[in-house]
Motif scaffolding. Structure first.
Motif, PDB file in Angstrom:
ATOM      1  N   GLN A  10       8.076  16.788   9.695  1.00  0.00           N
ATOM      2  CA  GLN A  10       6.938  16.926   9.163  1.00  0.00           C
ATOM      3  C   GLN A  10       5.874  16.686  10.127  1.00  0.00           C
ATOM      4  OE1 GLN A  10       7.027  14.260   5.717  1.00  0.00           O
ATOM      5  NE2 GLN A  10       6.294  12.720   6.670  1.00  0.00           N
ATOM      6  N   CYS A  11       4.475  16.983   9.974  1.00  0.00           N
ATOM      7  CA  CYS A  11       3.538  16.704  10.898  1.00  0.00           C
ATOM      8  C   CYS A  11       3.159  15.484  11.007  1.00  0.00           C
ATOM      9  CB  CYS A  11       2.216  17.682  10.249  1.00  0.00           C
ATOM     10  SG  CYS A  11       0.664  16.949  11.251  1.00  0.00           S
ATOM     11  N   THR A  71      -0.593  14.973   8.914  1.00  0.00           N
ATOM     12  CA  THR A  71      -0.702  15.534   7.713  1.00  0.00           C
ATOM     13  C   THR A  71       0.405  15.321   6.636  1.00  0.00           C
ATOM     14  OG1 THR A  71       0.021  17.778   8.182  1.00  0.00           O
ATOM     15  CG2 THR A  71      -2.545  17.173   8.712  1.00  0.00           C
ATOM     16  N   SER A 128       2.615  17.399   6.311  1.00  0.00           N
ATOM     17  CA  SER A 128       2.803  18.875   5.739  1.00  0.00           C
ATOM     18  C   SER A 128       4.237  19.226   6.465  1.00  0.00           C
ATOM     19  CB  SER A 128       2.030  19.857   6.033  1.00  0.00           C
ATOM     20  OG  SER A 128       1.407  19.721   7.292  1.00  0.00           O
ATOM     21  N   HIS A 129       5.019  19.877   5.697  1.00  0.00           N
ATOM     22  CA  HIS A 129       6.458  20.495   6.132  1.00  0.00           C
ATOM     23  C   HIS A 129       6.021  21.800   6.383  1.00  0.00           C
ATOM     24  CE1 HIS A 129       8.901  16.982   4.815  1.00  0.00           C
ATOM     25  NE2 HIS A 129       8.037  16.886   4.008  1.00  0.00           N
ATOM     26  N   SER A 132       6.081  25.705   6.495  1.00  0.00           N
ATOM     27  CA  SER A 132       5.846  26.566   5.544  1.00  0.00           C
ATOM     28  C   SER A 132       7.264  27.348   4.894  1.00  0.00           C
ATOM     29  CB  SER A 132       4.729  27.730   5.842  1.00  0.00           C
ATOM     30  OG  SER A 132       3.762  27.132   6.293  1.00  0.00           O
ATOM     31  N   ARG A 135       0.825  20.067  12.607  1.00  0.00           N
ATOM     32  CA  ARG A 135       0.238  21.338  12.364  1.00  0.00           C
ATOM     33  C   ARG A 135      -0.576  21.963  13.245  1.00  0.00           C
ATOM     34  NH1 ARG A 135      -2.881  20.618   6.913  1.00  0.00           N
ATOM     35  NH2 ARG A 135      -4.798  20.812   8.155  1.00  0.00           N
TER      36      ARG A 135
END
Length: 268
Positions: free
Chosen positions: A132-133, A136, A138-139, A141, A192
């Motif tokens: 992940q980031c 953030t 975030s994984h 997409s 990201r």
């Protein structure tokens, strides 16, 4: 239309000359302000080692006109957020301390004329090390558009001699940067795409949590204010020399960011 950048509302003065301007909206703490002073100047006894801030050496003062009481020094490490104020850099009298101007990093050439050849396996190895980031969290997409990118902490275009000079100058370390480290997993993080760009242009940086292998995000442009004080996650290299190289690189990233984005820097 993009929102205009607000006027700087924090300033630090030394001998009645402004040396720093920045924004209170960035969520800067007292510790950040001390870290911003450090790359600008070194305070030491002539021909001696730099002297850390303290009530008996030097400090950043909150003048009496700001709060109506006697002036007092900001305490580094307290975590207190800075308000919209003018501050003063004070050197305690009769200590023999003097302030020396450090080189302006943004005017020096970081890039190596002979660019290091990129390793085609770097991205794959970073994606195996991280899921992940780093900022953030975030994984990747779920659709076919992958918004995560493998990023170098120290750019592969870095001038290694310049890096060594700055690492020694600012942090008193003799750890030498190597081409092998630049393309190693130790020098990589997953970011990201938009955060990758922000990190590369020094619009955001990180500062280490004292005494821990942990970092917090510092935002140097209001466009990324939502990520201020976020956790920054990066693996600790097993090799001691690589660990020192990564630590110095992250600290140098912050130093450069303060000179490029965190306000206007003035010659003393």
């Amino acid at each position: 239309m993009a929102n205009p950048v607000p006027d700087c509302d924090i300033a630090v003065y030394f001998k009645e000359k402004m040396i720093i301007q920045t924004w209170s909206t960035l969520g800067l703490t007292e510790d950040h302000l001390y870290k911003m002073v450090d790359p600008l100047m070194v305070i030491k006894v002539k021909d001696g080692q730099p002297v850390p801030p303290g009530p008996e050496t030097w400090y950043i003062e909150v003048p009496s006109e700001i709060h109506g009481g006697p002036p007092y020094g900001l305490v580094p490490g307290s975590g207190t957020l800075l308000g919209s104020n003018n501050y003063v850099l004070r050197i305690v009298e009769n200590t023999g301390l003097e302030a020396y101007i450090r080189p302006k990093i943004q005017s020096l050439n970081w890039d190596n004329r002979e660019r290091t050849k990129r390793d085609s396996t770097f991205s794959k190895r970073i994606r195996e090390a991280y899921t992940q980031c780093a900022i953030t969290q975030s994984h990747a997409s779920s659709d076919r558009i992958d918004t995560l990118q493998a990023a170098h902490v120290c750019p592969v275009s870095a001038n290694l001699d310049m890096w060594d000079t700055f690492a020694n100058h600012f942090f008193n370390t003799d750890t030498c940067m190597t081409p092998e480290f630049l393309e190693s997993t130790s020098n990589g993080i997953l970011l990201r795409a938009d955060i990758h760009i922000a990190f590369d242009i020094f619009a955001i940086s990180v500062v280490q949590v004292p005494g821990q292998w942990a970092w917090r995000v510092v935002v140097f442009h209001p466009s990324f204010q939502n990520y201020a004080n976020s956790n920054f996650t990066i693996n600790q290299p097993a090799d001691a020399a690589d660990r020192e190289r990564l630590l110095c690189t992250l600290r140098l990233h912050f130093v450069y960011a303060t000179q490029k984005f965190a306000g206007k820097w003035f010659p003393i």
